[in-house]
Enzyme design. Sequence first.
Site, PDB file in Angstrom:
ATOM      1  N   ASP A 242     -25.557   1.747 -50.830  1.00 59.26           N
ATOM      2  CA  ASP A 242     -25.294   2.974 -50.332  1.00 59.26           C
ATOM      3  C   ASP A 242     -25.915   3.731 -51.411  1.00 59.26           C
ATOM      4  OD1 ASP A 242     -23.750   5.833 -50.318  1.00 59.26           O
ATOM      5  OD2 ASP A 242     -21.909   4.764 -49.550  1.00 59.26           O
TER       6      ASP A 242
ATOM      7  N   LYS B  48     -25.939  13.570 -50.504  1.00 57.89           N
ATOM      8  CA  LYS B  48     -25.880  14.749 -51.971  1.00 57.89           C
ATOM      9  C   LYS B  48     -27.097  15.455 -52.029  1.00 57.89           C
ATOM     10  CE  LYS B  48     -21.431  13.126 -53.761  1.00 57.89           C
ATOM     11  NZ  LYS B  48     -20.306  11.777 -53.567  1.00 57.89           N
TER      12      LYS B  48
END
Length: 429
Positions: free
Chosen positions: A244, A273
């Site tokens: 991740d 993000k």
Amino acid sequence: MDEIEFDKQHIWHPYTSVINPDPVYEVVSAKGVHLQLADGRELIDGMSSWWTAIHGYNHPVLNQAIADQTQKMAHIMFGGLTHQPAIKLAKKLIDITCDNLQYVFFSDSGSVSVEVAIKMSLQYWVAQNQPEKNKLLTVNKGYHGDTFGAMAVCDPVSGMHGMFNHALPKHLFADAPECNTHNGNNSTNINSFHSLISQHHHELAAVILEPIVQNAGGMRFYCAEYLQQVRVLCDQFDVLLILDEIATGFGRTGTLFAYEHAHVQPDILTLGKALTGGYMTLAATLASKKVAKGISADGKGLLMHGPTFMANPLACSVANASIELLLSSNWKHTIATIEKQLSSELSPCKQLDVVADVRVKGAIGVVELKNAVNMPEIQAQFIKLGVWIRPFNKLVYLMPPYIINVDELSQLTSAIYQVLSRLPHYQES
Ligand SMILES: *Cc1c(COP(=O)(O)O)cnc(C)c1O
């Protein structure tokens, strides 16, 4: 009714109560590293809006990418249709990530990209006729998102979701990664992970973890050796590895992706993000050929996910522009320079008796306190000093936009020192 008062009475902010809401500050605009408050004050942003706005705000190139795409189309469904921004972005992501990752699934947020990664791993084993391989192994102090599949692999204690533990699928948690250095050699606490994977591999679909930096679960750093050992064990016991990189991707730790520190390749990778430079919500799950083809091994095996706003063209366009901007800059040097400055300017905090640890990795600077902070109080003090820093729990940290200059970064670090030096002395409880 005053607008801020309306907000207080009717709007949830992240992790807040409507009975006793934390104060919120109205932002009217943002440019470069500055947030402009409605009351006229200007703040230097040390958070990059939860680690996304790597090029700062209101960037002309990113603005233009959105404006241009808006003239063509804001959105079309991705079922049965495709478009240039998505194709271009998929090509880019395949190009800049490790060789084995060849397939891209676009979704709308980091948490959803983690759900998709988990689904991929479960479907892979179903297609291999091993449906009993349906559990996940992770490490403590991790954070992977707020949706149910993702929550189930967040730290069960510090992961903000303790109240749902009774309703979550039960996965396996190894000790949080730790590394000790002796004579330049790193030794790790892989034992706990090793014993879990060796005992449970027959029921494990995948291992999931954040490479090198554990973010919202504690801002912890660990050495490349640990990640290398994880990769070896996943291969040895035939368990897929999901990395991740939603927080660490796009240069934040000093390499484009944090797994590069360990020279390992994940089977599945999640990105989010900073993917769009903080402009729009977009995430991607990348899979290796082995996983992607494996899911469809029986010739049909459809990957069962399809968000409404999948591969939104505006988001893909600005992601393309953001990645081009990053890669055409001297980003490695920029991050190394920020790292150096963070190290030298945060290290005086070590002398403060309220401080437990100071650590820096790439453009991430962390001051860990001995006690949890009173967030509204400390936030107000930072704002008085003209900076936007939002600590959580015991952690006061900086993840500034990469475009920050030396003076601006100094204002952030000196604000941290000033505010922490004014905290009441540490008392053992
Ligand atoms: C933020 C984060 C997520 C969740 O992303 P959202 O966009 O908030 O859903 C998942 N994993 C990591 C490592 C993150 O930092």
